[in-house]
Design an enzyme around this catalytic site. Structure first.
Site, PDB file in Angstrom:
ATOM      1  N   HIS A  18     -12.537  29.687 126.362  1.00 22.65           N
ATOM      2  CA  HIS A  18     -13.212  30.598 124.741  1.00 22.65           C
ATOM      3  C   HIS A  18     -12.200  31.283 124.234  1.00 22.65           C
ATOM      4  O   HIS A  18     -11.560  32.102 124.316  1.00 22.65           O
ATOM      5  CB  HIS A  18     -14.869  31.311 125.824  1.00 22.65           C
ATOM      6  N   ARG A  20     -13.267  32.388 120.643  1.00 21.04           N
ATOM      7  CA  ARG A  20     -14.666  32.823 119.794  1.00 21.04           C
ATOM      8  C   ARG A  20     -13.999  32.564 118.090  1.00 21.04           C
ATOM      9  O   ARG A  20     -13.637  31.637 117.846  1.00 21.04           O
ATOM     10  CB  ARG A  20     -13.721  34.296 120.138  1.00 21.04           C
ATOM     11  N   ASP A 241     -11.923  28.879 131.999  1.00 21.33           N
ATOM     12  CA  ASP A 241     -12.727  29.924 131.601  1.00 21.33           C
ATOM     13  C   ASP A 241     -12.813  31.391 131.372  1.00 21.33           C
ATOM     14  O   ASP A 241     -13.858  32.587 131.732  1.00 21.33           O
ATOM     15  CB  ASP A 241     -14.261  30.617 132.491  1.00 21.33           C
ATOM     16  N   HIS A 245     -13.713  39.485 125.770  1.00 22.70           N
ATOM     17  CA  HIS A 245     -14.575  40.673 124.911  1.00 22.70           C
ATOM     18  C   HIS A 245     -14.401  41.553 124.823  1.00 22.70           C
ATOM     19  O   HIS A 245     -13.332  41.846 126.153  1.00 22.70           O
ATOM     20  CB  HIS A 245     -15.505  40.525 126.595  1.00 22.70           C
ATOM     21  N   ALA A 257     -20.319  39.238 130.380  1.00 20.42           N
ATOM     22  CA  ALA A 257     -19.652  38.340 131.352  1.00 20.42           C
ATOM     23  C   ALA A 257     -18.539  38.235 131.124  1.00 20.42           C
ATOM     24  O   ALA A 257     -18.562  37.441 129.660  1.00 20.42           O
ATOM     25  CB  ALA A 257     -20.382  37.483 131.705  1.00 20.42           C
TER      26      ALA A 257
HETATM   27  O1  DOR Z   1     -18.684  35.450 132.152  1.00 16.36           O
HETATM   28  C1  DOR Z   1     -18.600  34.256 131.406  1.00 16.36           C
HETATM   29  N1  DOR Z   1     -18.168  34.010 130.050  1.00 16.36           N
HETATM   30  N2  DOR Z   1     -19.040  32.773 131.644  1.00 16.36           N
HETATM   31  C2  DOR Z   1     -19.517  32.148 130.980  1.00 16.36           C
HETATM   32  O2  DOR Z   1     -20.433  31.303 130.665  1.00 16.36           O
HETATM   33  C3  DOR Z   1     -19.437  32.609 129.459  1.00 16.36           C
HETATM   34  C4  DOR Z   1     -18.286  33.254 129.193  1.00 16.36           C
HETATM   35  C5  DOR Z   1     -17.864  34.003 128.060  1.00 16.36           C
HETATM   36  O3  DOR Z   1     -18.833  33.426 126.999  1.00 16.36           O
HETATM   37  O4  DOR Z   1     -18.197  35.209 127.637  1.00 16.36           O
HETATM   38 ZN    ZN Z   2     -17.292  29.257 129.729  1.00 19.69          ZN
END
Ligand code: DOR
Ligand code: ZN
Length: 336
Positions: A18, A20, A241, A245, A257
Site C-alpha cells: 500500500h 497511499r 501488505d 497509517h 488495520a
Molecule cells: O491490515 C490491513 N491493512 N489489511 C488490509 O487488507 C488493508 C490494509 C490497509 O489498506 O490499511
Molecule cells: Zn493489503
C-alpha cells in the site's frame, strides 16, 4: 569470530503493498523503491482506483516519487463490474484486478457485496488473461474469516479454470493446503504473518502496531506459512501488505488495520530464512516465484545484505514501522 557472509538478492519483489497518496506516498514509496525492484500497488485509496483516469493519475504520482530509483510499480484496479471493453482498455496498465468483499478491511466499502453479480466481470478477466487478486475474508468470526472464505476460492477456481487467482496475504494452514488442489491458484504471504501470532498482538498488552487484517492466527498456522515460505513453495510469493497509517490512527480508540513493514522487510526476511537454514530459498520466495507466476521481468537490481546490526527508526514521517526502535541483525549494505 565474525564470519563474513553476504546475502545478495536479485531484483526482490514485493507482490502486495500500500503506497497511499500525497504526503504519505512521499514518505513510504522511497522506502520500497530503494530496496525492491518492483511491487504490486493496491488500489484501496479514497476514492478507489477503478477507472483509467484515476489509474493514470496514480501512476503519474507514483512515478514522480520513485524518481531515479529502479523500481517497477505493478498496478492493480479495484474490482467493480467492468465491461469487457473497459478491461481491454485498462489491461496494458495493470498486473491484475483486486477484489475486496465489501467492508472487510480498510477502504473496502465499495467492494463486492454479492459474488453472483461479480461473475460476469470475472469471466472477462479470465478471457482477457488478467489475474484476479482476492482479499479472502468473510464477515464471520474474526479468527475464522479466511477459513470461511476458502470454499469461495474453490468455487471460483472450479468455475474459471483459465483464470489466475491469487489468495492475498494468506494466514492459515488451510489456505496453504488449498494451494495444492488447483493448478491456477496462487498466494502471497506477508512478513508479519511469518513472524507473529495472535498472542503477539493481544496476548499481553495490546499492541496496535501489530493489528492488521487478516488478523494474525495460531502458532500452527504460522508454522505452515513459514514452512511453505522457507521451502520457496512454487505457488507462494512474498507480498508484505505493508500498510502505513499515521500514528494517531493506530494509537487510537478504534485502531486502523495495517502493519508498516516496507523499510524492514528484506532485513527481517533474511533473518528468518537464516534461522531456518534456508537462505538458498529466499531468492525464489522474494522474486523468482513471482516472475514465473505473473510472467513478468522486473528491472535488474542487486540488493546485498550483511550481518551488521540495523537500528530501526522510531518513525518514518508519521508512521511507526514494525520493530520500531529495535535492532535487527541484518542490514542492507549495497543496492546496485
Ligand atoms: O491490515 C490491513 N491493512 N489489511 C488490509 O487488507 C488493508 C490494509 C490497509 O489498506 O490499511
Ligand atoms: Zn493489503
Amino acid at each position: 569470530m565474525n564470519q563474513t557472509k553476504q546475502v545478495v538478492l536479485n531484483s526482490p519483489l514485493d507482490m502486495h503493498l500500500h503506497f497511499r497518496e500525497g504526503v504519505m506516498a512521499q514518505t513510504v514509496i522511497p522506502l520500497s523503491s530503494y530496496s525492491f525492484a518492483g511491487g504490486v500497488v493496491m488500489p484501496n485509496l479514497v476514492p478507489v482506483v477503478n477507472n483509467l483516469e484515476r489509474l493514470q493519475g496514480y501512476i503519474k504520482e507514483i512515478k514522480s516519487i520513485i524518481g531515479k530509483d529502479v523500481f517497477e510499480p505493478y498496478m492493480t484496479l479495484f474490482f467493480k463490474e467492468y465491461s469487457y471493453q473497459e478491461l481491454e482498455q485498462l489491461k496494458p496498465y495493470i498486473l491484475g484486478v483486486k477484489l475486496y468483499p465489501a467492508g472487510v478491511t480498510t477502504n473496502s466499502e465499495d467492494g463486492v457485496a454479492a459474488l453472483s453479480k461479480a461473475e460476469a466481470t470475472i469471466k472477462h478477466l479470465e478471457e482477457l488473461e488478467i489475474p484476479l487478486m482476492i482479499h479472502g475474508e468473510t464477515h464471520g468470526f474474526v479468527m475464522d474469516r479466511e477459513k470461511l472464505f476458502l470454499p469461495i476460492f474453490e468455487h471460483l477456481a472450479q468455475k474459471f479454470p483459465q483464470l489466475k487467482i491469487i489468495m492475498e496475504h494468506i494466514t492459515t494452514a488451510d489456505a496453504v493446503s488449498l494451494l495444492n488442489n488447483y493448478e491456477h491458484l496462487y498466494a502471497t504471504v506477508t512478513l508479519h504473518h511469518l513472524i507473529i501470532t495472535l498472542d503477539d498482538l493481544a496476548g499481553g498488552l495490546l499492541r496496535p502496531h501489530l493489528f492488521c487484517k487478516p488478523i494474525a492466527k495460531r502458532p500452527e498456522d504460522r508454522e505452515a506459512l513459514v514452512n511453505a515460505a522457507i521451502n520457496a513453495h512454487p505457488k507462494l510469493m512474498f507480498g508484505s501488505d505493508s500498510a502505513p497509517h499515521p500514528i494517531d490512527k493506530k494509537e487510537a480508540c478504534g485502531c486502523a488495520a495495517g502493519i508498516f513493514t516496507a523499510p524492514i522487510a528484506l532485513q527481517a526476511l533474511v533473518e528468518l530464512f537464516e534461522q531456518h537454514n534456508a537462505i538458498a530459498n529466499l531468492q525464489g520466495f522474494v522474486s523468482d516465484n513471482a516472475q514465473r507466476i505473473y510472467n513478468i521481468t522486473p528491472p535488474q537490481k542487486s540488493v546485498t545484505l550483511e550481518p551488521v546490526a540495523y537500528k530501526v527508526p522510531a518513525m518514518y514521517g508519521e508512521v511507526v514501522p514494525m520493530f520500531a526502535n529495535q535492532e535487527l541483525p541484518w542490514s542492507i549494505t549495497q543496492v546496485r
